[in-house]
Design a protein around this motif. Sequence first.
Motif, short mmCIF file in Angstrom:
data_model
loop_
_atom_site.label_atom_id
_atom_site.label_comp_id
_atom_site.label_asym_id
_atom_site.label_seq_id
_atom_site.Cartn_x
_atom_site.Cartn_y
_atom_site.Cartn_z
N TYR A 134 -7.42 4.72 -6.11
CA TYR A 134 -6.99 5.60 -5.03
C TYR A 134 -7.82 6.87 -5.10
O TYR A 134 -7.94 7.48 -6.17
CB TYR A 134 -5.50 5.95 -5.17
N CYS B 121 1.02 6.86 -4.48
CA CYS B 121 0.61 5.44 -4.46
C CYS B 121 0.49 4.88 -5.87
O CYS B 121 0.94 3.76 -6.15
CB CYS B 121 -0.72 5.29 -3.73
N HIS B 122 -0.13 5.65 -6.75
CA HIS B 122 -0.30 5.22 -8.13
C HIS B 122 1.04 4.97 -8.80
O HIS B 122 1.19 4.03 -9.60
CB HIS B 122 -1.08 6.29 -8.89
N MET C 203 3.14 1.90 -5.93
CA MET C 203 2.57 0.68 -5.33
C MET C 203 2.94 -0.58 -6.11
O MET C 203 3.30 -1.61 -5.51
CB MET C 203 1.06 0.80 -5.23
N CYS D 17 6.48 -1.66 -5.38
CA CYS D 17 6.60 -2.12 -4.00
C CYS D 17 6.08 -3.55 -3.86
O CYS D 17 6.71 -4.39 -3.21
CB CYS D 17 5.83 -1.18 -3.08
N PHE E 125 1.35 -1.70 1.74
CA PHE E 125 0.66 -0.50 2.21
C PHE E 125 1.49 0.23 3.27
O PHE E 125 1.64 1.46 3.23
CB PHE E 125 -0.71 -0.88 2.80
N ILE F 280 4.63 1.84 1.65
CA ILE F 280 4.29 3.03 0.87
C ILE F 280 4.01 4.21 1.79
O ILE F 280 4.43 5.35 1.53
CB ILE F 280 3.06 2.75 -0.03
N ASP F 281 3.31 3.95 2.88
CA ASP F 281 2.98 5.03 3.82
C ASP F 281 4.26 5.61 4.44
O ASP F 281 4.40 6.83 4.56
CB ASP F 281 2.07 4.49 4.91
N PHE G 147 6.15 7.59 1.73
CA PHE G 147 5.51 8.89 1.47
C PHE G 147 5.81 9.86 2.61
O PHE G 147 6.01 11.07 2.37
CB PHE G 147 4.00 8.72 1.30
N THR H 59 -4.90 9.58 1.00
CA THR H 59 -5.67 8.87 -0.02
C THR H 59 -6.23 7.56 0.53
O THR H 59 -5.64 6.95 1.43
CB THR H 59 -4.80 8.57 -1.26
N ALA I 184 -7.09 3.61 -0.50
CA ALA I 184 -6.43 2.66 -1.39
C ALA I 184 -7.18 1.34 -1.34
O ALA I 184 -7.37 0.77 -0.26
CB ALA I 184 -4.97 2.45 -1.00
N LEU J 290 -3.68 6.19 3.54
CA LEU J 290 -2.25 6.36 3.26
C LEU J 290 -1.99 7.87 3.21
O LEU J 290 -2.73 8.61 2.56
CB LEU J 290 -1.87 5.70 1.94
#
Length: 372
Positions: free
Chosen positions: A126, A138-139, A142, A145, A164, A167-168, A171, A188, A190, A264
């Motif tokens: 990322y 994300c780190h 992810m 998820c 993806f 996560i978006d 966030f 970021t 990804a 993201l």
Amino acid sequence: MSTAALLTLVRSGGNQVRRRVLLRARGLQDDRWVTPTCHSSTSEPRWSRFDSDGSGRPATWDNFGIWDNRLEEPILLPPSIKYGKPIPKVSLQNVGSASQIGKRKENEDRFGFAQLTNEILYFAVYDGHGGPAAADFCHTHMEKCILDLLPKEENLETVLTLAFLEIDKTFARHAHLSADATLLTSGTTATVALLRDGIELVIASVGDSRAILCRKGKPMKLTIDHTPERKDEKERIKKCGGFVAWNSLGQPHVNGRLAMTRSLGDLDLKTSGVIAEPETKRIKLHHADDSFLVLTTDGINFMVNSQEICDFVNQCHDPNEAAHAVTEQAIQYGTEDNTTAVVVPFGAWGKYKNSEITFSFSRSFASSGRWA
């Protein structure tokens, strides 16, 4: 290859396996030895893993469809039977990684790799911008998820796409509930890879971090950068009401701010066509030809081309040394950005080497102007 022959190969554990085992399964005869490793008692001759019959001819796994990569990993039995050929285990202990801050004030790159299930491995990079918040998010989230989606969906491309997007959204909720307004402009890239059964490789990517597979010593790009230079991406931005502007270096940016068209985060640009949906790619590994997978951030990609990355890695003894070599080479060539690389070795690790690598002082000098 028959199941019986494959079972014989795996059960031997690399100890005194004769090629005739496989050849008899095909109705052939051959008295040559091929297995690289042999441990014997003091009353028996000791065999070298590189010269199993004392003939002076090195023995490799090429006879079985994979290369003797010197990592001494075992064969995965169930996948080997399923696919009808020996598949070596990809161990996380052999994965190489490196991340350097360069001349930036902060390292906004993040990376990770993990064993998600008995069959599936996870690798990711990322590259954050506007602060590390989105890359950190994300780190952190992810892997879980993806794990939550795996029992519900067999197709790994679908799994990564859903992950993806989820996560978006998560966030976005986190950013809107936070008192920190800078989260709204944090984003970021990804690039995430899933490897199932040691042979099925699936990549998902947004932004300009890359995934490259080295096959027969040549690079195979598994991702395409999402930039306003792409006609399809530029058209989407314009249809959504966004615009593309060029900076003083001639680089296109969405709304004059973002150098990529998918990411993201970057919540303030969602209404301008910046999306979180990744492009995906599925590929079946050929361990006799495939040396490694390398994931890189743009601090490397802007300075070192794909063939050079393959050549640098192929000169290294182990993947960790290779990851450091790639990041350091980008810095020598003049990048001032963060540089991150993850190197995943496959069956042909160490098989393809190029001794004709030279350092370009002229390119290093010229490239320094890119960051002015």
